[in-house]
Write a protein that holds these residues in place. Sequence first.
Motif, mmCIF file in Angstrom:
data_model
loop_
_atom_site.group_PDB
_atom_site.id
_atom_site.type_symbol
_atom_site.label_atom_id
_atom_site.label_comp_id
_atom_site.label_asym_id
_atom_site.label_seq_id
_atom_site.Cartn_x
_atom_site.Cartn_y
_atom_site.Cartn_z
ATOM 1 N N LYS A 14 0.851 -1.178 0.000
ATOM 2 C CA LYS A 14 0.000 0.000 0.000
ATOM 3 C C LYS A 14 0.897 1.242 0.000
ATOM 4 O O LYS A 14 2.042 1.212 0.470
ATOM 5 N N ILE A 15 0.363 2.310 -0.544
ATOM 6 C CA ILE A 15 1.107 3.576 -0.571
ATOM 7 C C ILE A 15 1.563 3.936 0.843
ATOM 8 O O ILE A 15 0.789 3.880 1.798
ATOM 9 N N GLY A 16 2.839 4.280 0.970
ATOM 10 C CA GLY A 16 3.388 4.690 2.249
ATOM 11 C C GLY A 16 4.022 3.571 3.056
ATOM 12 O O GLY A 16 4.733 3.845 4.030
ATOM 13 N N GLN A 17 3.763 2.317 2.663
ATOM 14 C CA GLN A 17 4.381 1.210 3.374
ATOM 15 C C GLN A 17 5.864 1.106 3.011
ATOM 16 O O GLN A 17 6.318 1.670 2.016
ATOM 17 N N SER A 18 6.579 0.350 3.827
ATOM 18 C CA SER A 18 7.995 0.121 3.582
ATOM 19 C C SER A 18 8.251 -1.361 3.386
ATOM 20 O O SER A 18 7.480 -2.195 3.864
ATOM 21 N N MET A 19 9.312 -1.667 2.682
ATOM 22 C CA MET A 19 9.701 -3.061 2.538
ATOM 23 C C MET A 19 11.152 -3.144 2.073
ATOM 24 O O MET A 19 11.718 -2.159 1.575
ATOM 25 N N THR A 20 11.713 -4.323 2.253
ATOM 26 C CA THR A 20 13.074 -4.593 1.793
ATOM 27 C C THR A 20 13.058 -5.746 0.811
ATOM 28 O O THR A 20 12.500 -6.808 1.098
ATOM 29 N N LEU A 21 13.629 -5.515 -0.352
ATOM 30 C CA LEU A 21 13.824 -6.570 -1.337
ATOM 31 C C LEU A 21 15.192 -7.197 -1.061
ATOM 32 O O LEU A 21 16.205 -6.506 -0.978
ATOM 33 N N GLN A 22 15.179 -8.504 -0.927
ATOM 34 C CA GLN A 22 16.410 -9.194 -0.588
ATOM 35 C C GLN A 22 17.120 -9.707 -1.836
ATOM 36 O O GLN A 22 16.481 -10.127 -2.802
ATOM 37 N N CYS A 23 18.443 -9.664 -1.789
ATOM 38 C CA CYS A 23 19.277 -10.208 -2.859
ATOM 39 C C CYS A 23 20.503 -10.842 -2.240
ATOM 40 O O CYS A 23 21.183 -10.199 -1.420
ATOM 41 N N ALA A 24 20.775 -12.073 -2.610
ATOM 42 C CA ALA A 24 21.954 -12.770 -2.109
ATOM 43 C C ALA A 24 22.607 -13.532 -3.242
ATOM 44 O O ALA A 24 21.921 -14.098 -4.100
ATOM 45 N N GLN A 25 23.935 -13.536 -3.237
ATOM 46 C CA GLN A 25 24.664 -14.321 -4.244
ATOM 47 C C GLN A 25 25.725 -15.159 -3.527
ATOM 48 O O GLN A 25 26.315 -14.737 -2.540
ATOM 49 N N ASP A 26 25.947 -16.346 -4.084
ATOM 50 C CA ASP A 26 26.883 -17.281 -3.456
ATOM 51 C C ASP A 26 28.108 -17.529 -4.328
ATOM 52 O O ASP A 26 28.734 -18.588 -4.255
ATOM 53 N N MET A 27 28.434 -16.555 -5.192
ATOM 54 C CA MET A 27 29.540 -16.704 -6.134
ATOM 55 C C MET A 27 30.763 -15.871 -5.730
ATOM 56 O O MET A 27 31.713 -15.756 -6.502
ATOM 57 N N ASN A 28 30.688 -15.259 -4.549
ATOM 58 C CA ASN A 28 31.790 -14.425 -4.047
ATOM 59 C C ASN A 28 32.095 -13.246 -4.979
ATOM 60 O O ASN A 28 33.246 -12.837 -5.130
ATOM 61 N N HIS A 29 31.019 -12.715 -5.586
ATOM 62 C CA HIS A 29 31.181 -11.564 -6.464
ATOM 63 C C HIS A 29 31.251 -10.284 -5.639
ATOM 64 O O HIS A 29 30.442 -10.072 -4.740
ATOM 65 N N ASN A 30 32.171 -9.411 -6.005
ATOM 66 C CA ASN A 30 32.263 -8.134 -5.307
ATOM 67 C C ASN A 30 31.243 -7.118 -5.814
ATOM 68 O O ASN A 30 30.757 -6.292 -5.071
ATOM 69 N N TYR A 31 30.943 -7.163 -7.108
ATOM 70 C CA TYR A 31 30.073 -6.139 -7.689
ATOM 71 C C TYR A 31 28.627 -6.610 -7.708
ATOM 72 O O TYR A 31 28.341 -7.705 -8.200
ATOM 73 N N MET A 32 27.737 -5.782 -7.187
ATOM 74 C CA MET A 32 26.315 -6.099 -7.182
ATOM 75 C C MET A 32 25.508 -4.877 -7.591
ATOM 76 O O MET A 32 25.929 -3.746 -7.369
ATOM 77 N N TYR A 33 24.331 -5.143 -8.181
ATOM 78 C CA TYR A 33 23.546 -4.081 -8.804
ATOM 79 C C TYR A 33 22.062 -4.306 -8.546
ATOM 80 O O TYR A 33 21.606 -5.451 -8.466
ATOM 81 N N TRP A 34 21.320 -3.205 -8.497
ATOM 82 C CA TRP A 34 19.864 -3.259 -8.495
ATOM 83 C C TRP A 34 19.339 -2.474 -9.701
ATOM 84 O O TRP A 34 19.726 -1.316 -9.920
ATOM 85 N N TYR A 35 18.452 -3.127 -10.459
ATOM 86 C CA TYR A 35 17.803 -2.497 -11.603
ATOM 87 C C TYR A 35 16.289 -2.584 -11.418
ATOM 88 O O TYR A 35 15.778 -3.502 -10.777
ATOM 89 N N ARG A 36 15.597 -1.633 -12.043
ATOM 90 C CA ARG A 36 14.159 -1.756 -12.186
ATOM 91 C C ARG A 36 13.828 -1.792 -13.671
ATOM 92 O O ARG A 36 14.496 -1.136 -14.492
#
Lengths: 114, 114
Positions: A14-36
């Motif tokens: 709902k408008i005004g609510q908060s949330m966290t989108l989780q992302c995990a990788q198990d490849m020991n990568h240093n670089y991570m990105y979020w796209y929409r």
Amino acid sequence: NAGVTQTPKFRILKIGQSMTLQCAQDMNHNYMYWYRQDPGMGLKLIYYSVGAGITDKGEVPNGYNVSRSTTEDFPLRLELAAPSQTSVYFCASTPDGQWIEKLFFGSGTQLSVL
Amino acid sequence: AQSVAQPEDQVNVAEGNPLTVKCTYSVSGNPYLFWYVQYPNRGLQFLLKYITGDNLVKGSYGFEAEFNKSQTSFHLKKPSALVSDSALYFCAVSERGGTYKYIFGTGTRLKVLA
């Protein structure tokens, strides 16, 4: 080897609510990105990180926050959800090295803000 | 700043005919260039990349791309299209020696007609 894991797969806020989108990788990568991804707009970079403790803004960071306390995890936080944040969100990672390599993508989170 | 342009929203081609999906880029230095494909309700899958060397790059599923520095282009090609190639295709650029950001184009929907 799970690769890049995103949770949840679907969410309605709902408008005004908060949330966290989780992302995990198990490849020991240093670089991570979020796209929409929005129809007709392609993928827009929200935030990225080149290692634990280091984050930087991408093309469309407003309304979002990130943290990178470990190499494996890169959560994306929406503090006050707005309808304009209705989108499909993808997390990606890549190893660092001499040459830039391909991105490994998660399966995405479909978010609707009503 | 880096940018990518995919001038065609949709490309239609008959099965068995050659296909081309266009991409032009802008970076201040030397580019790393990528093509990704997205099937419905899926994440992005890597097709091919240009880092350095031979201007003609071969990738997955019979796709290839030609790097043209003078025209700042990186068009995706396939000699003979399959119906199963129908999908959304994204071009992406990252800048050598830059900030490790990957910037994507708006995507081109490829429709291969039987």
